[in-house]
Design an enzyme around this catalytic site. Structure first.
Site, PDB file in Angstrom:
ATOM      1  N   HIS A 177       0.948  -1.390   0.109  1.00  0.00           N
ATOM      2  CA  HIS A 177      -0.023   0.112   0.205  1.00  0.00           C
ATOM      3  C   HIS A 177       0.851   1.349  -0.043  1.00  0.00           C
ATOM      4  CE1 HIS A 177       0.348  -0.196   4.548  1.00  0.00           C
ATOM      5  NE2 HIS A 177       0.535   1.124   4.565  1.00  0.00           N
ATOM      6  N   ASP A 187       0.196  -7.769   1.251  1.00  0.00           N
ATOM      7  CA  ASP A 187       0.455  -6.181   1.565  1.00  0.00           C
ATOM      8  C   ASP A 187       2.109  -5.979   1.617  1.00  0.00           C
ATOM      9  OD1 ASP A 187       0.138  -3.560   1.563  1.00  0.00           O
ATOM     10  OD2 ASP A 187       0.190  -3.326   3.717  1.00  0.00           O
ATOM     11  N   SER A 229       4.733   2.732   7.674  1.00  0.00           N
ATOM     12  CA  SER A 229       4.469   1.764   6.961  1.00  0.00           C
ATOM     13  C   SER A 229       5.651   1.068   6.221  1.00  0.00           C
ATOM     14  CB  SER A 229       3.290   1.873   6.234  1.00  0.00           C
ATOM     15  OG  SER A 229       2.123   1.971   6.882  1.00  0.00           O
TER      16      SER A 229
END
Length: 478
Positions: free
Chosen positions: A118, A148, A221
């Site tokens: 992402h 992911d 992230s």
């Protein structure tokens, strides 16, 4: 002067000394992260992406009136509002740029970088900024949205790399540390402990997440999660939040999952994983009672897809899978993790409970389809009513419906009246295929089974709604 007069002072001195020793021991017990950070930080990178967007083409007449605004706000809007009049076909479409920030880490000296999918999704350009502030364009090797995970490649030699650990050896309560770029602040360090392992999040059935209380915020992230040996044990991926910021619940992808994905991306450009072709659900206390289990455990098979690996291997609706290849299935979420780790063609020995008896079902695992398979609910059934003590009117399924739903039997609910069915949330259009562990072939059989249902005991019912199957339980009162 007698010594007893000094006893209170001696006791106080001893107490202070003891407190000092305790504080010293506690200070020595707290971890020192400085060496770990010094050694690991050079291999942690900042990732920025650029996405081209069509120009808004805001006409001059559409610009807001900035007069009267304080100078600071007027300057902000003038600097950020698009300039010029309406778009001209002669000039072509102008472009705006949308940027995002994330983190990553270098896993090989020749420039392979791991991050989250992402972070780089839909990017037209990916820039990796190293610890020395140099910036390099990255090539996207491949992504796996299901886990992911994304693998990037930058040009370089003798680049600093992280040490890779074994996430399976992590223990709940163990100290862990994250390095990343929250809100764009490069190489920010936060610490915490492992709160839980094997967490399953909605829409993430193939990742047994590591839950921590490490402060993770937007920009973290894709960054690494380290153990106290300075080894990467996870990729920081998600947070649970009601405010948009850190709330003490952070989730990381185990490094063993990420490395399996990256190896496949490097070799094949895509990820393949095992697939059974079943829809499963959790076994709660009532379901366990209705299926004759001693305790809630396992994965209940709510649906078996036609011509799938499970169907070919003989797995049936209503089977409760207790283990696979000797590994116990305590929660239903354990099964996708185990199956997804197998390759197509691998053998899976499933221990199941069927009709109250244990048996073994051997299945040859298939390859996960590219797209999730959803069943069509089909057209509405013709009317053949059957009233019963559950408070529903049902009708036979047509041949077309059975074909579209891949069913051999079952009934469709035409009307829900006051009664148990309304209380458990049944709706017109729901298809009932099993009641009290018995397959439904006709509306008459459904009425007969409903008539003989036991009272004050958990009874299971398998229901299809919009093509998705699940078991529900209820009790009939006296």
């Amino acid at each position: 002067m007698s010594i007893p007069r000094f006893k209170p002072f001696l006791s106080l001195f001893a107490a202070v000394l003891m407190l000092g020793q305790i504080a010293s021991v506690q200070a020595e017990a707290l971890p020192d992260f400085t060496t770990l950070v010094e050694q690991a930080s050079p291999a942690v990178v900042n990732i920025s992406t650029t996405q081209k967007l069509p120009d808004r083409g805001v006409a001059a007449s559409q610009m807001p009136d900035l007069e009267g605004l304080p100078p600071m706000f007027r300057e902000f809007f003038e600097r950020n509002m698009p300039r010029g009049g309406p778009r001209s076909p002669q000039r072509g479409d102008r472009q705006r740029e949308a940027q995002s920030l994330g983190s990553g880490f270098i896993v090989s000296a020749d420039g392979y970088v791991l991050t989250n999918n992402h972070v780089i999704a839909d990017a037209d350009e990916i820039i990796v900024r190293l610890s020395d502030r140099s910036e390099l364009k990255a090539k996207l090797v491949g992504t796996d949205p299901r886990t992911d995970v994304a693998l990037l490649k930058i040009d370089g030699k003798n680049l600093p790399t992280v040490k890779l650990g074994d996430s399976a050896k992590l223990k709940v309560g163990e100290w862990v540390l994250a390095i990343g770029s929250p809100f764009g602040f490069d190489h920010s360090v936060t610490k915490g402990i492992v709160s839980a392992k094997g967490r399953t999040l909605p829409n993430d059935a193939y990742v047994p997440f590591i839950q921590t209380d490490v402060a993770i915020n937007p920009g973290n992230s894709g960054g690494p999660l380290f153990n106290m040996n300075g080894e990467v044990v996870g990729i920081n991926s998600q947070i649970f939040t009601r405010s948009g910021g850190f709330m003490g619940l952070s989730f990381a992808i185990p490094i063993d999952v990420a490395l399996d994905v990256s190896d496949q991306l490097k070799k094949d450009g895509k990820v393949s994983r095992g697939w059974l072709g079943v829809v499963i659900q959790e076994v709660n206390k009532d379901l366990a009672e209705s299926f004759g289990l001693d305790k809630p455990a396992g994965a209940l098979v709510a649906q078996v897809l036609e011509d799938g690996p499970a169907a070919k291997g003989g797995l049936q609706v209503g089977d409760v899978i207790l283990s696979m290849n000797g590994q116990p299935i305590d929660m239903s979420a354990d099964l996708p993790h185990l199956v997804g780790g197998l390759k197509a063609g691998a053998k899976a020995s499933l221990e199941v409970i069927r009709e109250g008896k244990r048996r073994t079902v051997d299945v040859t695992v298939g390859a996960m389809p590219d797209d999730d398979q959803d069943l069509d609910a089909g057209a509405k059934a013709q009317t053949e009513r059957s009233s019963n003590r559950l408070g529903v009117s049902v009708a036979e399924l047509t041949a077309e419906q059975k074909k579209s739903l891949e069913l051999k039997g079952g009934v469709v609910i035409k009307e829900v009246q006051d009664g148990p069915a309304a209380l458990i949330g049944l709706q017109p259009g729901d298809v009932i295929t099993h009641l009290n562990n018995q397959a439904i072939e006709s509306s008459k059989q459904f009425a007969d089974i409903a008539k003989g249902l036991p009272k004050n005991r958990s009874v299971s019912m398998r229901v299809l709604r919009q093509g998705r199957a699940s078991f529900i339980t209820f009790k009939l009162a006296e």
